[in-house]
Design a protein around this motif. Structure first.
Motif, PDB file in Angstrom:
ATOM      1  N   UNK A 228      89.760  81.926  16.851  1.00  0.00           N
ATOM      2  CA  UNK A 228      88.566  82.746  16.683  1.00  0.00           C
ATOM      3  C   UNK A 228      87.350  81.881  17.016  1.00  0.00           C
ATOM      4  N   UNK A 229      86.713  82.136  18.151  1.00  0.00           N
ATOM      5  CA  UNK A 229      85.630  81.277  18.607  1.00  0.00           C
ATOM      6  C   UNK A 229      84.419  81.326  17.666  1.00  0.00           C
ATOM      7  N   UNK A 230      84.137  82.476  17.097  1.00  0.00           N
ATOM      8  CA  UNK A 230      83.004  82.588  16.170  1.00  0.00           C
ATOM      9  C   UNK A 230      83.249  81.728  14.931  1.00  0.00           C
ATOM     10  N   UNK A 231      84.466  81.779  14.409  1.00  0.00           N
ATOM     11  CA  UNK A 231      84.797  80.920  13.263  1.00  0.00           C
ATOM     12  C   UNK A 231      84.668  79.448  13.637  1.00  0.00           C
ATOM     13  N   UNK A 232      85.079  79.122  14.855  1.00  0.00           N
ATOM     14  CA  UNK A 232      84.976  77.743  15.324  1.00  0.00           C
ATOM     15  C   UNK A 232      83.511  77.310  15.423  1.00  0.00           C
ATOM     16  N   UNK A 233      82.648  78.217  15.866  1.00  0.00           N
ATOM     17  CA  UNK A 233      81.216  77.922  15.960  1.00  0.00           C
ATOM     18  C   UNK A 233      80.617  77.669  14.578  1.00  0.00           C
ATOM     19  N   UNK A 234      80.933  78.546  13.629  1.00  0.00           N
ATOM     20  CA  UNK A 234      80.391  78.378  12.274  1.00  0.00           C
ATOM     21  C   UNK A 234      80.939  77.130  11.587  1.00  0.00           C
ATOM     22  N   UNK A 235      82.200  76.827  11.855  1.00  0.00           N
ATOM     23  CA  UNK A 235      82.795  75.613  11.298  1.00  0.00           C
ATOM     24  C   UNK A 235      82.085  74.378  11.845  1.00  0.00           C
ATOM     25  N   UNK A 236      81.733  74.411  13.109  1.00  0.00           N
ATOM     26  CA  UNK A 236      81.036  73.283  13.730  1.00  0.00           C
ATOM     27  C   UNK A 236      79.695  73.037  13.044  1.00  0.00           C
ATOM     28  N   UNK A 237      78.961  74.096  12.779  1.00  0.00           N
ATOM     29  CA  UNK A 237      77.665  73.941  12.130  1.00  0.00           C
ATOM     30  C   UNK A 237      77.818  73.357  10.727  1.00  0.00           C
ATOM     31  N   UNK A 238      78.833  73.793  10.002  1.00  0.00           N
ATOM     32  CA  UNK A 238      79.065  73.248   8.662  1.00  0.00           C
ATOM     33  C   UNK A 238      79.448  71.777   8.727  1.00  0.00           C
ATOM     34  N   UNK A 239      80.238  71.414   9.722  1.00  0.00           N
ATOM     35  CA  UNK A 239      80.621  70.009   9.886  1.00  0.00           C
ATOM     36  C   UNK A 239      79.409  69.127  10.144  1.00  0.00           C
ATOM     37  N   UNK A 240      78.423  69.679  10.836  1.00  0.00           N
ATOM     38  CA  UNK A 240      77.199  68.936  11.140  1.00  0.00           C
ATOM     39  C   UNK A 240      76.187  69.002  10.003  1.00  0.00           C
ATOM     40  N   UNK A 241      76.516  69.723   8.948  1.00  0.00           N
ATOM     41  CA  UNK A 241      75.604  69.838   7.811  1.00  0.00           C
ATOM     42  C   UNK A 241      74.442  70.775   8.052  1.00  0.00           C
ATOM     43  N   UNK A 242      74.605  71.681   9.010  1.00  0.00           N
ATOM     44  CA  UNK A 242      73.542  72.629   9.362  1.00  0.00           C
ATOM     45  C   UNK A 242      73.847  73.958   8.678  1.00  0.00           C
ATOM     46  N   UNK A 243      73.434  74.060   7.437  1.00  0.00           N
ATOM     47  CA  UNK A 243      73.869  75.154   6.569  1.00  0.00           C
ATOM     48  C   UNK A 243      72.991  76.395   6.638  1.00  0.00           C
ATOM     49  N   UNK A 244      71.910  76.341   7.386  1.00  0.00           N
ATOM     50  CA  UNK A 244      71.020  77.499   7.505  1.00  0.00           C
ATOM     51  C   UNK A 244      71.247  78.245   8.818  1.00  0.00           C
ATOM     52  N   UNK A 245      72.456  78.162   9.333  1.00  0.00           N
ATOM     53  CA  UNK A 245      72.810  78.812  10.596  1.00  0.00           C
ATOM     54  C   UNK A 245      74.117  79.567  10.435  1.00  0.00           C
TER      55      UNK A 245
END
Length: 377
Positions: A228-245
């Motif tokens: 699921x590419x959308x899940x992968x995108x959101x997981x990437x943001x969380x890994x980077x500590x970007x929690x407001x996205x």
């Protein structure tokens, strides 16, 4: 006559009385001399004590920065780890607001790590957008306005799709365009159902032209791989500590659940700067993409970023976005010129919510020109 009377009285005094007077006089002299000597010694010791007790942690914040500056040059050594950590934290907090450095104003640059430095002879920039930020390559905030408000970002969404693609697929991987991609509304890459295209070329069409069907084609390809590419995108943001996205679709269609902040987005761009494949695509102005197969047409792609065509020095690339709700959105990476022989560096500028398609470019150009005038790099 008076003198003779005085001598007569002295002569008549007893020997013991004279001895008492002498002792009284000597005692008084010793007391006066001792008091004067004590005051002199006390004053001298006070001055020495004041100099000895002058420590960096008791000085004002701006001087603490100078202490940190001299530490890096080897001029000052602090043995206590706690004091060193406190001094460093204080210096980092202040450098974001008003970096302190012996720079062009003082005729020398003693520590480039404190650059860029604000030139306050240049007044603040005036512009019109809901949110904006400019950060230096090393993460120093040079301009900020409403940077933590969650806003919809339109096709700036595709920038993260590009990161996911370049980190998970190969340039020569083949993607087959399906009907879901063809039926996507908005800007089109003029694909046909069943058409095959290399990842490298599909990525160019998505990022340079901002093709919606290309973004969906990538999402469908990941789906064929059980990802699921959308899940992968959101997981990437969380890994980077970007929690407001958060992302809800690969295109950037208006959706309350598809949002970011300019702070988060700028940090994402900083993360991507070493991704040579991604930025080689984002720097394209105009290119002919030759068909990977005989049954598909050659395609000419022209960047949707108008700034890249203007006579503005040092625009390295960017990504556009616009919907009626999100407004005009734009991300640009540009060069800034190092002074006094220092090398050039990069800066990232992000705008959300400009009033229309054209104004996002006008407001971005204002920010770029202002940064280059308001800071010394």
């Amino acid at each position: 006559m008076n003198y003779q009377k005085f001598l007569k009285k002295i002569t008549n005094l007893e020997h013991s009385s004279l001895e008492k007077m002498r002792l009284t006089f000597v005692s008084l002299f010793i007391l006066v001399f001792g008091f004067i000597f004590q005051q002199f010694v006390f004053l001298d010791n006070s001055e020495k004590t004041s100099e000895k007790n002058l420590e960096p942690k008791n000085i004002t914040a701006s001087v603490a920065e100078v202490v940190n500056l001299n530490q890096e040059q080897g001029d000052i050594s602090i043995n206590d780890d706690t004091e060193k950590e406190e001094s460093q934290n204080l210096s980092n907090e202040i450098s974001e607001k008003t970096p302190l450095i012996k720079s062009d104003f003082f005729g020398q640059d003693t520590n480039p790590n404190f650059l860029p430095i604000r030139d306050f002879s240049v007044s603040e920039v005036k512009y019109n957008a809901k949110s904006s930020i400019v950060v230096s390559q090393d993460g120093k905030i040079l301009h900020k306005d409403n940077i933590d408000e969650r806003l919809q970002i339109a096709s700036l969404t595709k920038f993260l799709v590009g990161i996911i693609v370049t980190e998970n697929l190969k340039k020569d991987d083949i993607i087959t365009i399906n009907e879901s991609a063809i039926l996507t509304d908005g800007i089109s890459g003029r694909f046909k159902v069943g058409e095959k295209i290399k990842v490298e070329n599909l990525l160019k069409i998505m990022l340079v032209v901002s093709s919606n069907d290309a973004a969906v084609a990538f999402s469908e390809h990941f789906k064929s791989l059980d990802i699921n590419m959308i899940e992968l995108m959101n997981k990437k943001m969380l890994e980077l500590g970007l929690n407001d996205t958060n992302f809800s679709n690969p295109v950037g269609f208006d959706d309350p659940n598809n949002f970011s902040t300019t702070r988060d987005y700028a940090d994402l761009v900083l993360y991507s700067l070493n991704n040579e494949w991604l930025w080689s695509v984002l720097s394209i102005k105009d290119e002919i993409i030759k068909s990977d197969y005989s049954d598909a047409p050659n395609r000419r792609i022209i960047s949707s970023d108008k700034l890249i065509f203007k006579d503005i020095w040092g625009i390295l690339g960017g990504k556009t976005g616009y919907t009626p709700i999100a407004g005009g959105c734009l991300m640009v990476v540009f060069e800034v010129e190092g002074k006094n022989g220092r090398p050039n560096s990069k800066a990232v500028s992000v705008i959300f919510g400009a009033k229309d398609v054209q104004s996002r470019f006008d407001e971005m150009e204002k920010l770029i020109n202002w940064i280059r005038g308001a800071y010394i790099f």
